[in-house]
Write a protein that holds these residues in place. Structure first.
Motif, short mmCIF file in Angstrom:
data_model
loop_
_atom_site.label_atom_id
_atom_site.label_comp_id
_atom_site.label_asym_id
_atom_site.label_seq_id
_atom_site.Cartn_x
_atom_site.Cartn_y
_atom_site.Cartn_z
N ASP A 202 0.98 -1.36 -0.02
CA ASP A 202 -0.09 -0.04 -0.01
C ASP A 202 0.97 1.24 -0.07
N SER A 203 1.78 1.12 0.80
CA SER A 203 2.77 2.51 0.97
C SER A 203 3.61 2.57 -0.40
N LEU A 204 3.85 1.47 -1.07
CA LEU A 204 4.61 1.67 -2.18
C LEU A 204 3.74 2.03 -3.32
N LEU A 205 2.59 1.52 -3.32
CA LEU A 205 1.75 2.19 -4.22
C LEU A 205 1.43 3.81 -4.11
N GLY A 206 1.31 4.18 -2.88
CA GLY A 206 1.12 5.25 -2.54
C GLY A 206 2.14 6.37 -2.80
N ALA A 207 3.67 6.10 -3.05
CA ALA A 207 4.60 6.62 -2.98
C ALA A 207 5.09 6.86 -4.58
N THR A 208 4.48 6.07 -5.24
CA THR A 208 4.80 6.07 -6.81
C THR A 208 3.42 6.25 -7.71
N LEU A 209 2.42 5.44 -7.99
CA LEU A 209 1.10 5.88 -8.55
C LEU A 209 0.21 6.71 -8.25
N GLU A 210 -0.06 6.65 -6.67
CA GLU A 210 -0.96 7.66 -6.24
C GLU A 210 -0.26 9.07 -6.04
N ARG A 211 0.91 9.12 -5.89
CA ARG A 211 1.60 10.62 -5.67
C ARG A 211 1.63 11.12 -6.93
N LYS A 212 1.39 10.37 -7.95
CA LYS A 212 1.63 10.88 -9.27
C LYS A 212 0.12 11.01 -9.88
N HIS A 213 -0.81 10.75 -9.20
CA HIS A 213 -2.28 10.95 -9.43
C HIS A 213 -2.65 9.77 -10.59
N ILE A 214 -2.02 8.84 -10.64
CA ILE A 214 -2.33 7.52 -11.66
C ILE A 214 -3.46 6.93 -11.17
N ILE A 215 -3.28 6.79 -9.87
CA ILE A 215 -4.75 6.12 -9.34
C ILE A 215 -4.68 6.89 -7.94
N GLY A 216 -6.34 6.52 -7.54
CA GLY A 216 -6.66 7.10 -6.25
C GLY A 216 -6.44 6.12 -4.81
N ASN A 217 -6.69 6.83 -3.85
CA ASN A 217 -6.63 5.86 -2.66
C ASN A 217 -7.75 4.74 -2.56
N ASP A 218 -8.56 4.68 -3.08
CA ASP A 218 -9.43 3.47 -3.13
C ASP A 218 -8.92 2.36 -3.91
N THR A 219 -8.25 2.63 -5.10
CA THR A 219 -7.41 1.54 -5.77
C THR A 219 -6.27 1.32 -5.04
N VAL A 220 -5.44 2.12 -4.55
CA VAL A 220 -4.22 1.62 -3.46
C VAL A 220 -4.75 0.44 -2.35
N ASN A 221 -5.77 1.01 -1.88
CA ASN A 221 -6.44 -0.05 -0.82
C ASN A 221 -6.79 -1.03 -1.45
N LEU A 222 -7.37 -1.26 -2.48
CA LEU A 222 -7.88 -2.68 -3.11
C LEU A 222 -6.69 -3.48 -3.13
N GLY A 223 -5.69 -2.68 -4.00
CA GLY A 223 -4.37 -3.15 -3.99
C GLY A 223 -3.67 -3.90 -2.93
N ASN A 224 -3.85 -3.05 -1.75
CA ASN A 224 -3.35 -3.44 -0.60
C ASN A 224 -4.10 -4.84 -0.25
N THR A 225 -5.36 -4.91 -0.16
CA THR A 225 -5.96 -6.31 0.36
C THR A 225 -5.81 -7.52 -0.76
#
Length: 238
Positions: A202-225
């Protein structure tokens, strides 16, 4: 026997719906979030029984408590810290668990694996919620998970040691409950490891794709689970 099962099903359905309605009234869920929570709860119960429902409820209670705890310290300039969860947020955290429960229902021969994956997905969701919500309160130093350089708390992909440990403890609690409900064996450790791994993903997705606004927080959380569930499956199959 059939009448008893029917009554048990009706009572369970009524309880799940009542809890969802209560959460909407208490402004913990939006109306759409309440509907999604009821659907997730019903599927989890159908595929993993009351043990699965206990895991789901534990995640929800711990998540709500962590989100509400000292929330005034988590409001950053220009941001809001909502407590109400939408349908998308509920699915992002519980959707994988619901899918695993459905797969367990369809494939009873290997339902133990899917139930373990269900637990792992919720352990990952719990670890993420506790590490982010409590880490912002009790964390002392905050680092970018990719560069390990100090950054401001609350930014995507920023972690703290205290938050990470609290998240791991949350995953451990879910794993312990899983062991109590489904049997104490090596799969309990798989759930712990998968929960921690999902949180780091989740943190890795947040530092890369989410920070660049490629994906949102819901997608990050889905990826985490989803990552937590897959990690548990791989550990189980090895």
């Amino acid at each position: 026997m059939h009448l008893s099962l029917f009554l048990e099903t009706i009572i369970t359905l009524a309880v799940i719906i009542a809890i969802a309605v209560l959460c909407v009234k208490k402004r913990k869920l939006t109306p759409g979030g309440g509907v999604m929570a009821a659907i997730v709860g019903l599927l989890v119960t159908a595929g993993a029984g009351f043990g699965g429902l206990l895991l789901l409820g534990t995640f929800f209670i711990m998540g709500v408590a962590a989100t509400s705890h000292k929330k005034q310290l988590k409001i950053l300039p220009g941001q809001i810290h909502p407590e109400q969860r939408s349908a998308g947020q509920v699915f992002a955290n519980g959707g994988v668990a619901a899918i695993m429960a459905l797969l367990a229902l369809i494939n009873p021969d290997i339902d133990d694996m899917y139930q373990m994956m269900l637990a792992a997905s919720l352990a990952a969701a719990t670890a993420d919620t506790l590490s982010s919500e409590l880490g912002m309160v009790y964390g002392r130093n905050f680092y970018n998970i990719l560069t390990f350089k100090k950054e401001a708390k609350g930014l995507d992909g920023v972690i703290s040691l205290e938050g990470t440990l609290m998240g791991a403890a949350g995953a451990g609690i879910l794993a312990l409950l899983y062991g109590i409900c489904f049997g104490m064996d090596e799969s309990v450790w798989f759930v712990v490891i998968a929960g921690i791994a999902g949180n780091l993903a989740d943190s890795l997705l947040g530092a890369t794709l989410e920070r660049k606004h490629i994906i949102g927080n819901d997608t990050v959380n889905l990826g985490n689970t989803l990552f937590g569930a897959i990690t548990a499956m791989l550990l189980y199959l090895l």
